[in-house]
Design an enzyme around this catalytic site. Structure first.
Site, PDB file in Angstrom:
ATOM      1  CE  LYS A 128      30.502  25.853   2.957  1.00 57.98           C
ATOM      2  NZ  LYS A 128      30.805  26.998   2.092  1.00 57.98           N
TER       3      LYS A 128
ATOM      4  CE1 TYR B  49      27.751  27.792   5.985  1.00 56.63           C
ATOM      5  CE2 TYR B  49      27.191  26.711   3.911  1.00 56.63           C
ATOM      6  CZ  TYR B  49      27.637  27.822   4.596  1.00 56.63           C
ATOM      7  OH  TYR B  49      27.984  28.954   3.914  1.00 56.63           O
TER       8      TYR B  49
ATOM      9  CD  GLU C  89      35.860  34.375   2.825  1.00 54.76           C
ATOM     10  OE1 GLU C  89      36.356  33.253   2.647  1.00 54.76           O
ATOM     11  OE2 GLU C  89      35.335  34.733   3.893  1.00 54.76           O
TER      12      GLU C  89
END
Lengths: 274, 274
Positions: free
Chosen positions: B137, B31, B170
């Protein structure tokens, strides 16, 4: 095949989720595969118990009683006249609020593997990867999908997931066991899913006084095992005789594995009442 | 709000996936979140580039040209008259065959955070966890969901994921940077997603001769940093002034972070042509 949604039965084409549903988006869900064999639902209580355990681990509030979900399973199996199937139960949580979850159930065909898979054993590969919430059967299963696809591409039946510490944890769709000098070793429950077949097999080992331990299994230890087998709801107990193109033990199902395959079959027959 | 499915626009209620679709089941999808600001689609080429990169990493065959998907994005933004939105593109692969994927697009509101979040910085927590395919992703995002939910429960804006080696990688929805004596450090691309905002910020650092390095960041190093900031498509550049209830540096946005916030704003304005 129809689908049960919160206990109500719909046409499969109407059992849909929105692409924009956050729970779907973020995999905020848990699932189970319950076997139906010769029309009998196999150990449904163990599966619903684990469904709630998985939900608890990821903080998903199901908002229904276990007994009610069991009733939905029984009703679905009856209405659909299931004979040899897997009932997939999939529970998506409410990602925004803490409202009730949605419980989907649908049936897929139960795969019967050729006798020779049991008689001769199957091939596996190792795959570097591990699930994020290893003790929960969550919808977050891309690593299993890719590991299994990689196995198929290499002509293998299963992929054994190797974690970052280099330990073999489980198959992409199964629990893992090695045999070392007649002792069965399987990874501890903090690292893996407590498979329903795993619970049943460990109970059989205990009843038959076959020694077993729960210990971490390094990749070296895996490859050096005398025997290896895997267990799962659809495949039961299956011998793994080759990993990464290397023979395990004698390269054929060993005595311990053959005994457990037999014990499991007998127990399953007893459960079926025949 | 309507939904684009393979370029055709449907009512949102008709943009549905089957609960029994294996790609949905196994998260076999990738995505993107593309920002639309004041009616302008921000860096769509960078997003579609990364969409294809993510797909490649997990072995998903999109079966469309990048340029075609860009056209769908532009068409969707125009037809829906998007002003300040995020366009979510979600591509599910074909789990069984290697046929074409399905490309869904839908818009959600763009969140504008209060000015004080930028002026005073935000709080974060650390969360033990990492994504299985960190450079892609993918739709496999339960760990992000649970980490972010944990942050919200503790009154924090973001959760910083700590991997098994004890390195900060992250945020649950952002890239991470620390400042050490005027040098910016961010984890290397083998460990994290190459955020679109990350690419833009590193370009700004280069153009402005601000020293930066890509290095692993241990948790101790994180907590001892002079400044910390995060970047994301929706929040841009934001200072993190507290982690796990411990102040970072002076407990207020530092000079380096403030400069980068400013540089990013200027660049965004230029891109908007005003």
């Amino acid at each position: 095949m129809k689908v049960s949604v919160n206990g109500t039965i719909f046409e499969q084409k109407d059992a849909l989720v929105s692409i924009a549903d956050k729970a779907v988006w973020y995999d905020f869900g848990v699932y189970e595969n319950i076997k139906v064999l010769q029309g009998k639902i196999m150990w449904p209580e163990m599966h619903t118990y684990r469904l709630f355990k998985s939900a608890e681990i990821i903080g998903l509030h199901i908002g229904e009683e276990k007994e009610r979900i069991l009733q939905w399973v029984r009703n679905y199996a009856e209405v659909q006249k299931l004979k040899d199937h897997i009932i997939k139960i999939c529970v998506y949580g409410d990602a925004d609020k803490n409202a009730r979850a949605t419980v989907y159930m649908f049936a897929i065909g139960l795969t019967f593997y050729p006798d020779q898979f049991y008689a001769q054993g199957v091939k596996a590969i190792t795959y570097q990867g591990e699930r994020n919430f290893p003790t929960a059967k969550s919808m977050d299963t891309l690593v299993n999908f890719i590991a299994f696809r990689t196995a198929k591409e290499r002509g293998a039946f299963e992929a054994i997931l190797i974690d970052r510490e280099g330990n073999a944890r489980e198959g992409s769709r199964s629990n893992l066991y090695i045999v070392e000098k007649e002792t069965i070793i399987t990874p501890p429950l903090e690292d893996v899913l407590e498979g329903v077949t795993r619970v049943l097999v460990l109970k059989l080992l205990e009843e038959n006084e076959i020694p077993f331990k729960e210990e971490r299994i390094s990749k070296d230890r895996l490859m050096a095992a005398d025997e290896i087998f895997i267990t799962a709801t659809s495949s039961n107990v299956m011998s793994v005789t080759e990993i990464d193109q290397q023979k395990i033990g004698a390269g054929a199902p060993g005595e311990a594995t053959k005994q457990i395959i037999q014990l499991y079959r007998t127990m399953q027959k007893e459960y079926l009442g025949r």
